[in-house]
Design a protein around this motif. Structure first.
Motif, PDB file in Angstrom:
ATOM      1  N   ALA A   1      65.560  -2.323 105.408  1.00  0.00           N
ATOM      2  CA  ALA A   1      65.979  -3.540 104.711  1.00  0.00           C
ATOM      3  C   ALA A   1      67.493  -3.557 104.532  1.00  0.00           C
ATOM      4  O   ALA A   1      68.160  -4.542 104.863  1.00  0.00           O
ATOM      5  CB  ALA A   1      65.287  -3.629 103.349  1.00  0.00           C
ATOM      6  N   LEU A   2      68.015  -2.451 104.055  1.00  0.00           N
ATOM      7  CA  LEU A   2      69.452  -2.392 103.772  1.00  0.00           C
ATOM      8  C   LEU A   2      70.272  -2.539 105.048  1.00  0.00           C
ATOM      9  O   LEU A   2      71.200  -3.337 105.113  1.00  0.00           O
ATOM     10  CB  LEU A   2      69.789  -1.072 103.076  1.00  0.00           C
ATOM     11  N   TRP A   3      69.892  -1.786 106.089  1.00  0.00           N
ATOM     12  CA  TRP A   3      70.728  -1.828 107.291  1.00  0.00           C
ATOM     13  C   TRP A   3      70.486  -3.087 108.128  1.00  0.00           C
ATOM     14  O   TRP A   3      71.386  -3.582 108.793  1.00  0.00           O
ATOM     15  CB  TRP A   3      70.594  -0.552 108.129  1.00  0.00           C
ATOM     16  N   GLY A   4      69.290  -3.593 108.051  1.00  0.00           N
ATOM     17  CA  GLY A   4      69.056  -4.918 108.620  1.00  0.00           C
ATOM     18  C   GLY A   4      70.008  -5.915 107.988  1.00  0.00           C
ATOM     19  O   GLY A   4      70.609  -6.754 108.666  1.00  0.00           O
ATOM     20  N   GLY A   5      70.157  -5.794 106.697  1.00  0.00           N
ATOM     21  CA  GLY A   5      71.062  -6.679 105.970  1.00  0.00           C
ATOM     22  C   GLY A   5      72.493  -6.536 106.406  1.00  0.00           C
ATOM     23  O   GLY A   5      73.175  -7.533 106.677  1.00  0.00           O
ATOM     24  N   VAL A   6      72.962  -5.311 106.487  1.00  0.00           N
ATOM     25  CA  VAL A   6      74.335  -5.067 106.930  1.00  0.00           C
ATOM     26  C   VAL A   6      74.548  -5.662 108.328  1.00  0.00           C
ATOM     27  O   VAL A   6      75.535  -6.344 108.593  1.00  0.00           O
ATOM     28  CB  VAL A   6      74.634  -3.554 106.950  1.00  0.00           C
ATOM     29  N   HIS A   7      73.575  -5.429 109.171  1.00  0.00           N
ATOM     30  CA  HIS A   7      73.643  -5.952 110.537  1.00  0.00           C
ATOM     31  C   HIS A   7      73.729  -7.481 110.549  1.00  0.00           C
ATOM     32  O   HIS A   7      74.491  -8.064 111.324  1.00  0.00           O
ATOM     33  CB  HIS A   7      72.420  -5.479 111.320  1.00  0.00           C
TER      34      HIS A   7
ATOM     35  N   HIS B   1      64.768   1.438  88.002  1.00  0.00           N
ATOM     36  CA  HIS B   1      63.373   1.785  88.274  1.00  0.00           C
ATOM     37  C   HIS B   1      62.487   0.595  88.625  1.00  0.00           C
ATOM     38  O   HIS B   1      62.850  -0.555  88.495  1.00  0.00           O
ATOM     39  CB  HIS B   1      62.763   2.559  87.104  1.00  0.00           C
ATOM     40  N   SER B   2      61.273   0.936  89.102  1.00  0.00           N
ATOM     41  CA  SER B   2      60.207  -0.007  89.464  1.00  0.00           C
ATOM     42  C   SER B   2      60.669  -1.076  90.439  1.00  0.00           C
ATOM     43  O   SER B   2      60.813  -2.229  90.108  1.00  0.00           O
ATOM     44  CB  SER B   2      59.633  -0.686  88.202  1.00  0.00           C
ATOM     45  N   SER B   3      60.882  -0.638  91.682  1.00  0.00           N
ATOM     46  CA  SER B   3      61.262  -1.591  92.721  1.00  0.00           C
ATOM     47  C   SER B   3      60.032  -2.353  93.182  1.00  0.00           C
ATOM     48  O   SER B   3      58.903  -1.909  93.013  1.00  0.00           O
ATOM     49  CB  SER B   3      61.867  -0.853  93.912  1.00  0.00           C
ATOM     50  N   VAL B   4      60.263  -3.515  93.782  1.00  0.00           N
ATOM     51  CA  VAL B   4      59.151  -4.273  94.334  1.00  0.00           C
ATOM     52  C   VAL B   4      58.672  -3.598  95.605  1.00  0.00           C
ATOM     53  O   VAL B   4      59.479  -3.249  96.467  1.00  0.00           O
ATOM     54  CB  VAL B   4      59.587  -5.722  94.661  1.00  0.00           C
ATOM     55  N   GLN B   5      57.377  -3.407  95.691  1.00  0.00           N
ATOM     56  CA  GLN B   5      56.740  -2.795  96.875  1.00  0.00           C
ATOM     57  C   GLN B   5      57.054  -1.338  96.997  1.00  0.00           C
ATOM     58  O   GLN B   5      57.978  -0.906  97.558  1.00  0.00           O
ATOM     59  CB  GLN B   5      57.197  -3.521  98.148  1.00  0.00           C
TER      60      GLN B   5
ATOM     61  N   ASP C   1      57.750  -8.034 103.804  1.00  0.00           N
ATOM     62  CA  ASP C   1      57.941  -6.998 102.788  1.00  0.00           C
ATOM     63  C   ASP C   1      59.394  -6.556 102.719  1.00  0.00           C
ATOM     64  O   ASP C   1      59.983  -6.433 101.639  1.00  0.00           O
ATOM     65  CB  ASP C   1      57.056  -5.784 103.103  1.00  0.00           C
ATOM     66  N   LEU C   2      59.973  -6.314 103.889  1.00  0.00           N
ATOM     67  CA  LEU C   2      61.370  -5.886 103.921  1.00  0.00           C
ATOM     68  C   LEU C   2      62.283  -6.929 103.283  1.00  0.00           C
ATOM     69  O   LEU C   2      63.180  -6.606 102.501  1.00  0.00           O
ATOM     70  CB  LEU C   2      61.818  -5.653 105.373  1.00  0.00           C
ATOM     71  N   THR C   3      62.017  -8.168 103.629  1.00  0.00           N
ATOM     72  CA  THR C   3      62.852  -9.239 103.105  1.00  0.00           C
ATOM     73  C   THR C   3      62.751  -9.334 101.590  1.00  0.00           C
ATOM     74  O   THR C   3      63.762  -9.446 100.883  1.00  0.00           O
ATOM     75  CB  THR C   3      62.439 -10.584 103.730  1.00  0.00           C
ATOM     76  N   GLN C   4      61.526  -9.275 101.108  1.00  0.00           N
ATOM     77  CA  GLN C   4      61.336  -9.334  99.663  1.00  0.00           C
ATOM     78  C   GLN C   4      62.025  -8.154  98.975  1.00  0.00           C
ATOM     79  O   GLN C   4      62.629  -8.299  97.910  1.00  0.00           O
ATOM     80  CB  GLN C   4      59.837  -9.342  99.321  1.00  0.00           C
ATOM     81  N   SER C   5      61.951  -7.007  99.623  1.00  0.00           N
ATOM     82  CA  SER C   5      62.614  -5.824  99.071  1.00  0.00           C
ATOM     83  C   SER C   5      64.118  -6.029  98.997  1.00  0.00           C
ATOM     84  O   SER C   5      64.759  -5.734  97.992  1.00  0.00           O
ATOM     85  CB  SER C   5      62.278  -4.597  99.933  1.00  0.00           C
ATOM     86  N   LEU C   6      64.669  -6.547 100.085  1.00  0.00           N
ATOM     87  CA  LEU C   6      66.113  -6.777 100.098  1.00  0.00           C
ATOM     88  C   LEU C   6      66.527  -7.758  99.008  1.00  0.00           C
ATOM     89  O   LEU C   6      67.447  -7.508  98.224  1.00  0.00           O
ATOM     90  CB  LEU C   6      66.563  -7.313 101.462  1.00  0.00           C
ATOM     91  N   ILE C   7      65.818  -8.861  98.945  1.00  0.00           N
ATOM     92  CA  ILE C   7      66.188  -9.903  97.986  1.00  0.00           C
ATOM     93  C   ILE C   7      66.039  -9.407  96.545  1.00  0.00           C
ATOM     94  O   ILE C   7      66.964  -9.522  95.733  1.00  0.00           O
ATOM     95  CB  ILE C   7      65.337 -11.175  98.197  1.00  0.00           C
TER      96      ILE C   7
END
Lengths: 204, 204
Positions: free
Chosen positions: A157-163, A200-204, B184-190
């Motif tokens: 998720a994070l690196w997809g975002g950076v990209h 704490h308590s991240s989604v998914q 899921d990844l998208t929701q996590s990022l957001i």
DNA sequence: CCTTATAAATGAACAACGTTCAATTTATGT
DNA sequence: ACATAAATTGAACGTTGTTCATTTATAAGG
């Protein structure tokens, strides 16, 4: 056994790759053509096909080199780690700088679509996966008692975002100018994401 | 004054656009060619150039339609807002679903590079900017007393991120399968980004 | 109803593309 | 010197985007 060889197969491969890379660097991926490369190395079209299966194969190997260079840059900063957040911020900075310094080769890695009958080999996919693996390692100190699966997902998720920021910026779709703005956006994405990830308590 | 017109210019434009869109949907952006479109509408190549400047111009107008459809989808969910975070999560869900349902047209918007002598018109760029503007609006409730500049930047960072996950997933560079994983990844990022964004003292 | 003017549509032509492979060239071993 | 065989060629094919002189069909004028 060998007759008439101005250059060995391996030399030819190297010359071809280098010449092709130069064309891509100078004229962009669209400027690449079999005849141009052949001319550049002082051979004719047919010769290319003795050394590479086809243009896709040539591009694949150029991309492999690009990914190797990117990986080298990213590993360089590993030593002076210390803070995990700083480390990931550094990786982001490197990624953006790399893409900005060499936009054409970087773009070819992520914008060229290989003909669908060509199966992208595993060793190539590994070079992409390697990048995400590094991010995953960088995330681990921040996710001490979380399942690995979660860390893997976070890295994607994070690196997809950076990209995404990177590619939108390079294609002028973010309405910004200058490398610095892209760097700012990236740092904002990373630091905010990590702040959320570590609370704490991240989604998914 | 008009002689011999099997179809009006406007009809021809419409037919051309629709036929070209069908080809893109079915065969992808690489499958699009002037002669294929011409055949599909029962005309010959030359006719296309009476109606569109060139292929880039045709693609630009297809993309415009795609962006309009995307925008329509994104505005639909605006009504049932309530929570700001939920709204942004919804937008993300819609974006990913849109790209997944119509990957070829979506890809053409973000992967086709227009010839550099063609200046992308302002009305087109506006259609891209509009998307980020929506995210910006969605962010505002979460950034009550922050300078607008910061919200603009956050929208770019966040949506650039969503876009990145989307494009890497569609090109099989994330090592995942299925739409659900991308969602899921998208929701996590957001959600993580927003958690960081709303917690005080953001970077930059 | 034929002629003429004129817009609409054509399709041959061009240069460039990726790819193939029979034909040619050249160095080596005998 | 000659034959052998690998190395290299370049013409050929089918495709591409784009142009524009030529042809075709229609509506108006006589």
């Amino acid at each position: 056994m060998a007759r008439r060889s101005d250059h060995s197969r391996e030399e030819l491969r190297e010359m071809t790759l280098t010449a092709a890379e130069n064309i891509v660097v100078e004229q962009g991926y669209e400027g690449l053509s079999a005849r141009k490369v052949a001319t550049a190395i002082g051979y004719t079209v047919g010769t290319l096909y003795l050394v590479f299966e086809n243009l896709d194969d040539l591009i694949l190997h150029i991309n492999a080199r690009t990914l190797d260079r990117l990986h080298a840059r990213m590993t360089e900063s590993q030593a002076n780690s210390g803070d995990a957040v700083d480390y990931l911020l550094q990786l982001g900075e490197i990624y953006i700088r790399f893409a900005n310094d060499d936009p054409h080769r970087w773009a070819m890695v992520f914008e060229h679509r290989f003909s669908e009958d060509r199966v992208v080999p595993a060793w190539y996919q590994e070079k992409i996966a390697r990048m995400f693996a590094m991010v995953e390692v960088g995330l681990e100190p921040l996710a001490k008692n979380r399942p690995q699966q979660e860390v893997t997902q976070a890295a994607r998720a994070l690196w997809g975002g950076v990209h995404g920021i990177c590619i939108l910026a390079l294609t002028d779709n973010l309405g910004i100018v200058g490398v610095d703005s892209v760097q700012d956006l990236t740092q904002s994405l990373i630091s905010n994401y990590l702040k959320g990830f570590t609370s704490h308590s991240s989604v998914q």
